[in-house]
Design an enzyme around this catalytic site. Structure first.
Site, PDB file in Angstrom:
ATOM      1  N   LEU A 109       0.838  -1.205   0.000  1.00  0.00           N
ATOM      2  CA  LEU A 109       0.000   0.000   0.000  1.00  0.00           C
ATOM      3  C   LEU A 109       0.876   1.261   0.000  1.00  0.00           C
ATOM      4  O   LEU A 109       0.609   2.212  -0.742  1.00  0.00           O
ATOM      5  CB  LEU A 109      -0.928  -0.011   1.214  1.00  0.00           C
ATOM      6  N   TYR A 150      -6.398   0.878  -8.030  1.00  0.00           N
ATOM      7  CA  TYR A 150      -5.663   0.944  -6.767  1.00  0.00           C
ATOM      8  C   TYR A 150      -5.748  -0.387  -6.026  1.00  0.00           C
ATOM      9  O   TYR A 150      -4.729  -0.941  -5.595  1.00  0.00           O
ATOM     10  CB  TYR A 150      -6.266   2.068  -5.927  1.00  0.00           C
ATOM     11  N   GLN A 184       2.293   1.983  -3.327  1.00  0.00           N
ATOM     12  CA  GLN A 184       1.274   2.547  -4.210  1.00  0.00           C
ATOM     13  C   GLN A 184       1.055   4.028  -3.924  1.00  0.00           C
ATOM     14  O   GLN A 184       0.853   4.826  -4.848  1.00  0.00           O
ATOM     15  CB  GLN A 184      -0.046   1.781  -4.021  1.00  0.00           C
ATOM     16  N   GLU A 185       1.110   4.385  -2.650  1.00  0.00           N
ATOM     17  CA  GLU A 185       0.832   5.764  -2.256  1.00  0.00           C
ATOM     18  C   GLU A 185       1.995   6.704  -2.539  1.00  0.00           C
ATOM     19  O   GLU A 185       1.790   7.829  -3.012  1.00  0.00           O
ATOM     20  CB  GLU A 185       0.490   5.817  -0.758  1.00  0.00           C
ATOM     21  N   SER A 186       3.222   6.282  -2.228  1.00  0.00           N
ATOM     22  CA  SER A 186       4.331   7.242  -2.222  1.00  0.00           C
ATOM     23  C   SER A 186       5.630   6.751  -2.837  1.00  0.00           C
ATOM     24  O   SER A 186       6.597   7.512  -2.883  1.00  0.00           O
ATOM     25  CB  SER A 186       4.617   7.658  -0.776  1.00  0.00           C
TER      26      SER A 186
END
Length: 473
Positions: A323, A457, A326-328
């Site tokens: 996760l 996502y 995916q975010e940063s």
């Protein structure tokens, strides 16, 4: 002995046994394979593939799943219109048995095309070519001699007589060395090592633990970039075809793969992939000891923090890592156009709600993000009992907000779909919530949503998580 062996062979050819527990016939001591072809794969919606774990075929670098075989497989599955499910195994014989029994659909490795293997499986068109080479260590005192060619390194296959060579168990290297032993008229001591891949054996040669191993030249040349003290210039075979393997009963799948391989291996995209893993020396930085699954065994520099904070939630730390990637992309200072910040891309209001004082602090940001996940999970647990299903709802909510996911659940229920099942039910309505007929529906409370982003996502995080589980155990 030859007479006895001939009698046994004759009996096996005449007898057909049905005594196996599975009820499958055994002919010539080979269990009859299952019949499962392209139509069944399309109905299932995914291709189950086994590949091996090394620095060219399949690995993780800085959180990104990579590899020559992985990239080919992604291209093929996109062409086929199915999802890719990857299993990791370096045991060739086990992979062949799993293929024939129906546990997998395809062996995607650098399989040397041999007559012996061809009795059990079908080979695809070759995706590349290589030959087998001897890997031996250059002693420090011989560096200068090695450069000039006057040293004790083996250059003539006849000099392998009496030598001990360690190879991967069940590999084509075993067959080649046994044949070479006959050709030179002398014995070669072949030691088969289970649970070791060719690349690991190369490392043992470089470290002086063993004297010799055998591997494919393309892999040897890649590893020469990592180990300067190995020599790989002595071939022990002619060039061989490297191919994938399918069941003999999977004729339609074989035809589709062959047609695709013939086209794709002539394309510019294939050349880019091949050069990336086998020819470009600048790519050798991917074996950085810190963030390569083969060396340091790390996803990121924040693994210890992720593991520690993940103890506060009933989620695998590798899922949290997937996760965060995916975010940063593991960049703690990053800020989105909408104002989200840090590793888990928290909005300032969310960070404040969950006690995050320094939003760019990796530990505080991860701790706050996990508190947010727990908050979402607690609310979604009132609606979705199954933890595996609920995970997908929580991931989508983390990305797009709880309200839009609840809207999609209400749309699914109104249209006769199961509001507690994500795939093919709720995900469809979230994906299409940008269409007026859905976001204007009376059951929708939160209006328009660009649903493609949360839809992808969820899929991308879960797919990356599977890679992390494959390679980080």
């Amino acid at each position: 002995m030859r007479v006895v062996a001939g009698v046994i062979t004759l009996l096996l050819m005449l007898l057909v046994s049905c005594d196996e527990p599975s009820g499958k016939k055994v002919v010539n001591n080979i269990e009859e394979e299952v019949a499962f072809d392209l139509d069944e794969i399309h109905k299932r919606g995914r291709l189950i593939v086994v590949t091996d774990y090394n620095s060219t075929n399949y690995f993780i670098y800085k959180g990104t799943p990579m590899g020559y075989q992985l990239e080919l497989l992604n291209e093929f599955c996109n062409n086929l219109g199915v999802k890719l499910e990857v299993i990791v195994s370096n045991d060739v014989e086990k992979n062949i048995n799993d293929l024939r029994s129906g546990k997998i659909d395809l062996i995607a490795q650098n399989l040397a095309v041999t007559r012996e293997r061809g009795r059990k499986i079908q080979f695809t068109e070759p995706h590349t070519y290589s030959r087998q080479v001897l890997v031996q260590r250059i002693e420090d005192k011989d560096q200068e001699k090695a450069r000039t060619g006057f040293n004790d390194l083996i250059r003539n296959q006849l000099d392998l007589a009496g030598k001990t060579i360690y190879v991967q168990k069940g590999s084509s290297y075993v067959t080649r060395l046994n044949n070479l032993s006959d050709e030179i008229g002398d014995s070669i001591n072949v030691v088969e090592i289970p649970d070791y891949e060719a690349e690991q054996l190369i490392g043992l040669v470089a470290e002086g633990e063993i004297s010799y191993t055998i591997c494919d030249e393309i892999l040897a040349r890649v590893n020469k970039n990592y180990y300067e003290n190995i020599d790989i210039e002595t071939p022990i075979s002619f060039p061989q075809k490297m191919a994938w393997g399918v069941r003999k009963s999977s004729k339609d799948l074989l035809q589709v793969i062959n047609n695709w391989l013939i086209r794709f291996t002539k394309s510019a995209k294939y050349n880019i992939i091949y050069k990336k893993y086998f020819l470009n020396r600048r790519s050798t930085h991917i074996v950085d000891a810190g963030y390569n699954s083969l060396k340091g065994g790390l996803v990121s520099e924040f693994d210890d923090i992720i593991k520690k904070e993940s103890e506060n939630i009933d989620w695998d730390w590798k899922l949290i890592a997937a996760l965060i990637y995916q975010e940063s992309r593991f960049l703690p200072e990053i800020k989105s156009w909408a104002g989200a910040q840090g590793l888990m891309q928290l909005m300032p209001a969310t960070a404040q709600k969950f006690g995050v004082n320094n939003i760019t602090s990796p530990q505080e940001n991860i701790r706050g993000g996990i508190k947010f996940i727990k908050w979402l999970d607690k609310r979604m647990a009132l609606r979705v009992d199954n933890p595996e299903e609920r995970l997908k709802f929580v991931l989508a909510s983390y990305n797009v907000g709880l309200g839009h996911v609840l809207d999609a659940m209400r749309l699914a229920e109104k249209n006769g779909k199961d509001p507690k099942v994500w795939e093919g039910n709720v995900d469809y309505y979230l994906l299409n919530k940008s269409q007026p007929k859905y976001f204007n529906d009376p059951v929708v409370e939160f209006g328009y949503c660009r649903g493609k982003e949360p839809y992808l996502y969820v899929n991308e995080i879960l797919e990356r998580y599977e890679h992390y589980k494959n390679l980080m155990e």
